[in-house]
Design a protein around this motif. Structure first.
Motif, mmCIF file in Angstrom:
data_model
loop_
_atom_site.group_PDB
_atom_site.id
_atom_site.type_symbol
_atom_site.label_atom_id
_atom_site.label_comp_id
_atom_site.label_asym_id
_atom_site.label_seq_id
_atom_site.Cartn_x
_atom_site.Cartn_y
_atom_site.Cartn_z
ATOM 1 N N SER A 132 0.897 -1.202 0.091
ATOM 2 C CA SER A 132 -0.134 0.032 -0.088
ATOM 3 C C SER A 132 0.913 1.291 -0.046
ATOM 4 O O SER A 132 2.029 1.064 0.314
ATOM 5 N N ALA A 133 0.273 2.284 -0.509
ATOM 6 C CA ALA A 133 1.397 3.506 -0.641
ATOM 7 C C ALA A 133 0.398 4.668 -0.101
ATOM 8 O O ALA A 133 -0.819 4.856 -0.305
ATOM 9 N N MET A 134 1.284 5.843 0.324
ATOM 10 C CA MET A 134 0.817 6.982 0.773
ATOM 11 C C MET A 134 1.642 8.050 0.252
ATOM 12 O O MET A 134 2.780 7.950 -0.065
ATOM 13 N N THR A 135 1.175 9.303 0.217
ATOM 14 C CA THR A 135 1.872 10.417 -0.343
ATOM 15 C C THR A 135 1.800 11.980 0.303
ATOM 16 O O THR A 135 0.635 11.874 0.887
ATOM 17 N N SER A 136 2.346 12.930 -0.261
ATOM 18 C CA SER A 136 2.197 14.156 0.112
ATOM 19 C C SER A 136 2.751 15.022 -0.804
ATOM 20 O O SER A 136 3.453 14.791 -1.930
ATOM 21 N N PRO A 148 -6.920 1.568 -0.048
ATOM 22 C CA PRO A 148 -8.048 1.885 1.185
ATOM 23 C C PRO A 148 -9.191 1.635 0.453
ATOM 24 O O PRO A 148 -10.490 1.456 1.308
ATOM 25 N N GLY A 149 -9.521 2.173 -0.893
ATOM 26 C CA GLY A 149 -10.683 2.472 -1.400
ATOM 27 C C GLY A 149 -11.528 3.331 -0.387
ATOM 28 O O GLY A 149 -10.954 4.362 0.236
ATOM 29 N N GLY A 153 -9.797 13.433 2.904
ATOM 30 C CA GLY A 153 -9.555 13.898 1.436
ATOM 31 C C GLY A 153 -10.093 12.983 0.442
ATOM 32 O O GLY A 153 -10.550 13.458 -0.629
ATOM 33 N N GLY A 154 -10.393 11.742 0.924
ATOM 34 C CA GLY A 154 -11.028 10.827 0.177
ATOM 35 C C GLY A 154 -10.246 10.197 -1.169
ATOM 36 O O GLY A 154 -10.875 9.927 -2.239
ATOM 37 N N ASN A 155 -9.041 10.186 -0.875
ATOM 38 C CA ASN A 155 -8.214 9.533 -2.004
ATOM 39 C C ASN A 155 -8.310 7.732 -1.913
ATOM 40 O O ASN A 155 -7.783 7.524 -0.927
ATOM 41 N N PRO A 156 -8.847 7.376 -2.933
ATOM 42 C CA PRO A 156 -9.116 5.854 -2.677
ATOM 43 C C PRO A 156 -7.716 4.831 -2.940
ATOM 44 O O PRO A 156 -7.756 3.850 -2.650
ATOM 45 N N HIS A 167 -5.948 3.297 9.128
ATOM 46 C CA HIS A 167 -6.743 2.617 8.836
ATOM 47 C C HIS A 167 -6.084 1.759 7.758
ATOM 48 O O HIS A 167 -6.327 0.716 7.503
ATOM 49 N N GLN A 168 -5.505 2.514 6.686
ATOM 50 C CA GLN A 168 -4.706 1.754 5.752
ATOM 51 C C GLN A 168 -3.748 0.925 6.403
ATOM 52 O O GLN A 168 -3.367 -0.191 5.352
ATOM 53 N N ALA A 169 -2.931 1.209 7.144
ATOM 54 C CA ALA A 169 -1.836 0.249 7.623
ATOM 55 C C ALA A 169 -2.573 -1.074 8.024
ATOM 56 O O ALA A 169 -2.090 -2.048 7.942
ATOM 57 N N LYS A 170 -3.503 -0.815 9.130
ATOM 58 C CA LYS A 170 -4.163 -2.073 9.643
ATOM 59 C C LYS A 170 -5.034 -2.808 8.620
ATOM 60 O O LYS A 170 -4.958 -4.090 8.669
#
Length: 198
Positions: free
Chosen positions: A114-118, A147-148, A158-161, A183-186
């Motif tokens: 899974s991935a996250m960004t800024s 995460p959908g 912000g709602g990024n799926p 939530h995304q990590a879990k």
């Protein structure tokens, strides 16, 4: 126990904070977690001209740099990297380009990722950065744990799926994304755990 590698690159600390929230959530989910940083390849002369960059280098000096062994160890991976012109930073790409040996021997297949960004603003390429990162993961044969819209906290962030993303100004993060990151990590750990039991 699921092995979770939280791998980040950060110039000024935003993605380091996201990584630490992911670590907390991964541990709460019962995973064995490592927080690892992408090696810095920017010249010292560039870092020295940016006080926030220098401060983060000092802040993260004791965080271990990610190695190929860490990728092999991990059952699940959460990446957190800033946006650079709608793509991943060069530092991240340089590390990813070193994974060919693992890829060729099938050792990256079936990792849950899974991935996250800024980015500076909401339309600065945040979604595109995550999608570019996932393109590489498809080549690995990884399983994407986006995460959908699986929890209301995602809308608050912000709602990024595709993955948590945050806009960052001079005062710091503009959206409250802590709950979305956790939530995304879990979710990532949960999917990896479910796959391991098949």
């Amino acid at each position: 126990m699921t092995n979770l590698a939280v791998i980040y690159y950060s110039m000024t600390g935003t993605n380091f904070q996201l990584a630490n929230w992911a670590k907390e959530a991964g541990e709460e989910a019962g995973a064995n977690v490592k927080v690892l940083k992408i090696p810095e390849t920017a010249p010292v002369s560039a870092i020295e001209k940016n006080d926030a960059w220098k401060a983060h280098v000092e802040e993260a000096k004791d965080i271990p740099e990610v190695t190929l062994d860490d990728l092999e160890w991990a059952d699940a991976i959460v990446f957190s990297v800033p946006t650079r012109y709608g793509n991943v930073p060069g530092q991240f790409k340089q590390f990813i380009d070193s994974t060919g040996g693992l890829w060729a021997t099938g050792k990256l297949a079936n990792k849950v990722v899974s991935a996250m960004t800024s980015a500076q603003n909401a339309h600065g390429g945040q979604e595109q950065t995550i999608l570019q990162l996932y393109t590489t993961m498809y080549h690995w044969g990884a399983i994407i744990a986006a995460p959908g819209y699986t929890d209301p906290v995602l809308f608050e962030a912000g709602g990024n799926p595709y993955g948590t993303s945050v806009s960052v100004g001079r005062e710091g993060m503009k959206e409250n994304v802590e709950a979305a990151v956790k939530h995304q990590a879990k979710r990532t750990v949960s999917i990896a755990s479910a796959l391991s039991s098949l």
